[in-house]
Design a protein around this motif. Sequence first.
Motif, mmCIF file in Angstrom:
data_model
loop_
_atom_site.group_PDB
_atom_site.id
_atom_site.type_symbol
_atom_site.label_atom_id
_atom_site.label_comp_id
_atom_site.label_asym_id
_atom_site.label_seq_id
_atom_site.Cartn_x
_atom_site.Cartn_y
_atom_site.Cartn_z
ATOM 1 N N LEU A 10 0.351 -1.278 0.295
ATOM 2 C CA LEU A 10 0.604 -0.060 0.034
ATOM 3 C C LEU A 10 1.052 1.419 -0.001
ATOM 4 O O LEU A 10 0.079 1.962 -0.867
ATOM 5 N N TYR A 14 0.427 3.819 -2.956
ATOM 6 C CA TYR A 14 -0.026 5.412 -2.507
ATOM 7 C C TYR A 14 0.131 6.150 -1.831
ATOM 8 O O TYR A 14 -0.323 6.977 -1.361
ATOM 9 N N ILE A 20 -4.192 7.439 2.926
ATOM 10 C CA ILE A 20 -5.007 6.365 2.130
ATOM 11 C C ILE A 20 -6.705 6.573 2.584
ATOM 12 O O ILE A 20 -7.688 6.985 1.934
ATOM 13 N N LEU A 51 -7.322 -2.578 -3.438
ATOM 14 C CA LEU A 51 -6.440 -1.104 -3.640
ATOM 15 C C LEU A 51 -4.681 -2.170 -4.601
ATOM 16 O O LEU A 51 -4.366 -1.156 -5.174
#
Length: 94
Positions: A10, A14, A20, A51
């Motif tokens: 993640l 991002y 996020i 995601l």
Amino acid sequence: MHVEDIKAELRKRYGSLASISRQLGLNPNAISAAIHRPGNSIRTERRIAELIGKTPHQVFPDRFHADGTPIPRAVIRTPISRVPDRLRANGAMA
């Protein structure tokens, strides 16, 4: 997947977990809480898998069945046996 692998994936894609969460319109700690606490938010767990580009079962195999349905976390509290009478005070539970 291991918790650290999920977080690293993640972050690589991002940024921070808090950012996020904010981008998804959630509490800043929502992503972290969903990763660390099973059953905290099934919807957020599914969003995390989306995601990353995997199914919820691939990311959280202990939380989801292969078909994507969540594994129940409820504890069954039905007694499996009676308390022996010798442990009761005057025949009633103490």
